[in-house]
Design an enzyme around this catalytic site. Structure first.
Site, mmCIF file in Angstrom:
data_model
loop_
_atom_site.group_PDB
_atom_site.id
_atom_site.type_symbol
_atom_site.label_atom_id
_atom_site.label_comp_id
_atom_site.label_asym_id
_atom_site.label_seq_id
_atom_site.Cartn_x
_atom_site.Cartn_y
_atom_site.Cartn_z
ATOM 1 N N GLY A 26 7.935 5.976 -6.385
ATOM 2 C CA GLY A 26 7.699 6.892 -7.507
ATOM 3 C C GLY A 26 7.451 6.167 -8.815
ATOM 4 O O GLY A 26 7.135 4.970 -8.820
ATOM 5 N N ALA A 27 7.598 6.905 -9.945
ATOM 6 C CA ALA A 27 7.194 6.402 -11.264
ATOM 7 C C ALA A 27 5.745 5.909 -11.164
ATOM 8 O O ALA A 27 5.412 4.788 -11.569
ATOM 9 C CB ALA A 27 8.142 5.311 -11.766
ATOM 10 N N GLU A 30 -1.210 3.484 -12.509
ATOM 11 C CA GLU A 30 -2.567 3.212 -12.007
ATOM 12 C C GLU A 30 -2.576 2.309 -10.764
ATOM 13 O O GLU A 30 -3.493 2.377 -9.966
ATOM 14 C CB GLU A 30 -3.435 2.587 -13.102
ATOM 15 C CG GLU A 30 -3.931 3.573 -14.142
ATOM 16 C CD GLU A 30 -4.948 4.603 -13.606
ATOM 17 O OE1 GLU A 30 -5.618 4.333 -12.602
ATOM 18 O OE2 GLU A 30 -5.046 5.687 -14.204
ATOM 19 N N HIS A 32 -0.373 2.442 -8.249
ATOM 20 C CA HIS A 32 -0.183 3.374 -7.130
ATOM 21 C C HIS A 32 -1.444 4.238 -6.935
ATOM 22 O O HIS A 32 -1.828 4.534 -5.802
ATOM 23 C CB HIS A 32 0.995 4.318 -7.397
ATOM 24 C CG HIS A 32 2.319 3.640 -7.590
ATOM 25 N ND1 HIS A 32 2.942 3.567 -8.801
ATOM 26 C CD2 HIS A 32 3.143 3.012 -6.702
ATOM 27 C CE1 HIS A 32 4.109 2.932 -8.676
ATOM 28 N NE2 HIS A 32 4.248 2.577 -7.412
ATOM 29 N N GLN A 56 17.116 -1.706 -0.355
ATOM 30 C CA GLN A 56 16.380 -2.909 -0.736
ATOM 31 C C GLN A 56 16.803 -3.451 -2.106
ATOM 32 O O GLN A 56 16.225 -4.414 -2.594
ATOM 33 C CB GLN A 56 14.864 -2.663 -0.690
ATOM 34 C CG GLN A 56 14.319 -1.765 -1.785
ATOM 35 C CD GLN A 56 12.880 -1.355 -1.507
ATOM 36 O OE1 GLN A 56 12.579 -0.645 -0.546
ATOM 37 N NE2 GLN A 56 11.961 -1.828 -2.325
ATOM 38 N N GLU A 146 -1.325 -5.572 -3.105
ATOM 39 C CA GLU A 146 -1.191 -7.036 -3.125
ATOM 40 C C GLU A 146 -0.238 -7.479 -4.224
ATOM 41 O O GLU A 146 0.208 -8.620 -4.240
ATOM 42 C CB GLU A 146 -2.565 -7.689 -3.338
ATOM 43 C CG GLU A 146 -3.469 -7.593 -2.125
ATOM 44 C CD GLU A 146 -4.785 -8.308 -2.323
ATOM 45 O OE1 GLU A 146 -4.999 -8.918 -3.395
ATOM 46 O OE2 GLU A 146 -5.615 -8.242 -1.401
ATOM 47 N N VAL A 177 -3.688 -3.981 -9.635
ATOM 48 C CA VAL A 177 -4.268 -3.344 -10.825
ATOM 49 C C VAL A 177 -3.536 -3.881 -12.047
ATOM 50 O O VAL A 177 -2.302 -3.939 -12.069
ATOM 51 C CB VAL A 177 -4.135 -1.809 -10.750
ATOM 52 C CG1 VAL A 177 -4.691 -1.161 -12.018
ATOM 53 C CG2 VAL A 177 -4.849 -1.279 -9.514
ATOM 54 N N SER A 187 6.314 -0.432 -12.235
ATOM 55 C CA SER A 187 7.227 0.589 -12.759
ATOM 56 C C SER A 187 8.266 -0.054 -13.677
ATOM 57 O O SER A 187 8.763 0.574 -14.603
ATOM 58 C CB SER A 187 7.936 1.304 -11.601
ATOM 59 O OG SER A 187 6.977 1.819 -10.701
HETATM 60 P P1 AMP Z 1 6.679 0.632 -5.452
HETATM 61 O O1 AMP Z 1 6.666 2.062 -5.890
HETATM 62 O O2 AMP Z 1 6.933 -0.356 -6.561
HETATM 63 O O3 AMP Z 1 7.516 0.397 -4.227
HETATM 64 O O4 AMP Z 1 5.188 0.323 -5.003
HETATM 65 C C1 AMP Z 1 4.560 1.111 -4.020
HETATM 66 C C2 AMP Z 1 3.283 0.440 -3.637
HETATM 67 O O5 AMP Z 1 2.434 0.306 -4.783
HETATM 68 C C3 AMP Z 1 3.490 -0.971 -3.076
HETATM 69 O O6 AMP Z 1 2.643 -1.148 -1.950
HETATM 70 C C4 AMP Z 1 3.092 -1.857 -4.240
HETATM 71 O O7 AMP Z 1 2.616 -3.109 -3.832
HETATM 72 C C5 AMP Z 1 1.986 -1.028 -4.866
HETATM 73 N N1 AMP Z 1 1.771 -1.411 -6.257
HETATM 74 C C6 AMP Z 1 2.690 -1.464 -7.249
HETATM 75 N N2 AMP Z 1 2.130 -1.923 -8.394
HETATM 76 C C7 AMP Z 1 0.836 -2.184 -8.115
HETATM 77 C C8 AMP Z 1 -0.274 -2.699 -8.862
HETATM 78 N N3 AMP Z 1 -0.165 -3.039 -10.153
HETATM 79 N N4 AMP Z 1 -1.472 -2.819 -8.241
HETATM 80 C C9 AMP Z 1 -1.602 -2.478 -6.928
HETATM 81 N N5 AMP Z 1 -0.605 -1.994 -6.168
HETATM 82 C C10 AMP Z 1 0.601 -1.848 -6.742
#
Ligand code: AMP
Length: 279
Positions: A26-27, A30, A32, A56, A146, A177, A187
């Site tokens: 969540g949160a 761009e 995501h 985690q 990535e 991104v 986030s």
């Molecule tokens: P999270 O909500 O932080 O667990 O992230 C969920 C997914 O979004 C994961 O696969 C992250 O690698 C991806 N993600 C988070 N930030 C970025 C970003 N700046 N660019 C691309 N993917 C992202």
């Protein structure tokens, strides 16, 4: 778009084995959104999960204060064309009395887990939640960023080792991104004051210097220097083989620069591809 919280509702949504799936905590930002757009592009039914996974986070980490903005996330997901948001609570994901699932780490043990040195158990928690989500959603395609490069490799390895459990599952990685000035969207950037944000730019400056270096050794030295100049506390700043994450001595194969560093009490990570080149 449906917003569901229980396994029954998720199952009623249907299409196991056909979905394109984007797991998140969540949160949404761009970064995501890029993953979600990639999922929509597949033409498949798109499921996005929103679940801040306690297993985690280490006890002293930011699980409690992790940003949560469920309504805004659902609105964004709807605008992007998502079919279903799955937002389970902790009891739904980890029913009390259930045997704790065996972490899948033996399967991924060959990958050096840089994050684990400073976040012991982190990838065990990631594998646990992603395995559970894959079991529930039964995606055909799962999309990860990535930005969390080691996580992407760990999940790819986990999925490759379980072809019967998740048949035909394809893992897709989406490039990081960034803001216009290069800061990788995260986030956790929400925790940064503007002074801290300026210092956080040290991460991207460091990996860019690494990508321009001629040797892994000089790349690592340049990263450390840049991180120090920005008064960042370094967990690791390394150049590794892009597929095995093992140390390298030359850039004769695709490599990756990877950093984890603290801006005061905010821990940030970033990474960048370094293309192979002649000596
Ligand atoms: P999270 O909500 O932080 O667990 O992230 C969920 C997914 O979004 C994961 O696969 C992250 O690698 C991806 N993600 C988070 N930030 C970025 C970003 N700046 N660019 C691309 N993917 C992202």
């Amino acid at each position: 778009m449906k917003v569901v919280h229980t396994i029954e509702e998720l199952r009623r949504g249907g299409s196991p084995g056909e979905n394109a799936f984007v797991p998140t905590m969540g949160a949404l930002h761009e970064g995501h959104f890029a993953l979600i757009r990639r999922a929509v592009e597949t033409g498949r039914r798109v499921v996005v999960s929103i679940f801040v996974n306690p297993t985690q986070f280490a006890p002293e980490e930011d699980y409690e204060r992790y940003p949560r903005q469920f309504e805004a996330d659902c609105e964004a997901a709807r605008d992007l064309g998502v079919d279903m948001v799955f937002a389970p609570d902790v009891e739904t994901m980890y029913p009390p009395g259930d045997e704790p699932p065996v972490p899948l780490l033996p399967d991924v043990a060959k990958l050096p887990r840089l994050e684990d040195a400073s976040r012991p158990g982190h990838f065990a928690g990631v594998c646990q939640v992603v395995a559970r989500l894959f079991d529930l959603v039964q995606p055909r395609i799962a999309i990860f960023g990535e930005k969390d490069y080691q996580q992407l490799l760990v999940i790819r390895t986990m999925a490759a080792h379980k072809p019967k459990r998740w048949p035909h599952l394809e893992i897709i990685g989406v490039p990081t991104v960034r803001e216009l000035d290069g800061l990788a969207l995260s986030s956790r950037n929400a925790y940064l004051s503007s002074e801290q944000r300026d210092r956080a730019l040290g991460l991207v400056k460091a990996i860019r210097r690494a990508a321009a270096a001629h040797h892994p050794e000089s790349a690592e030295a340049a990263m450390l220097e840049t991180l120090r100049e920005h008064e960042l506390n370094v967990d690791y700043a390394v150049v590794r083989d892009a597929s095995t994450l093992l140390p390298i001595e030359t850039f004769s194969r695709p490599a990756r620069a990877l950093i984890a560093a603290h801006v005061d009490d905010v821990r940030l990570i970033d990474n960048m591809a370094i293309s192979e080149r002649d000596e």
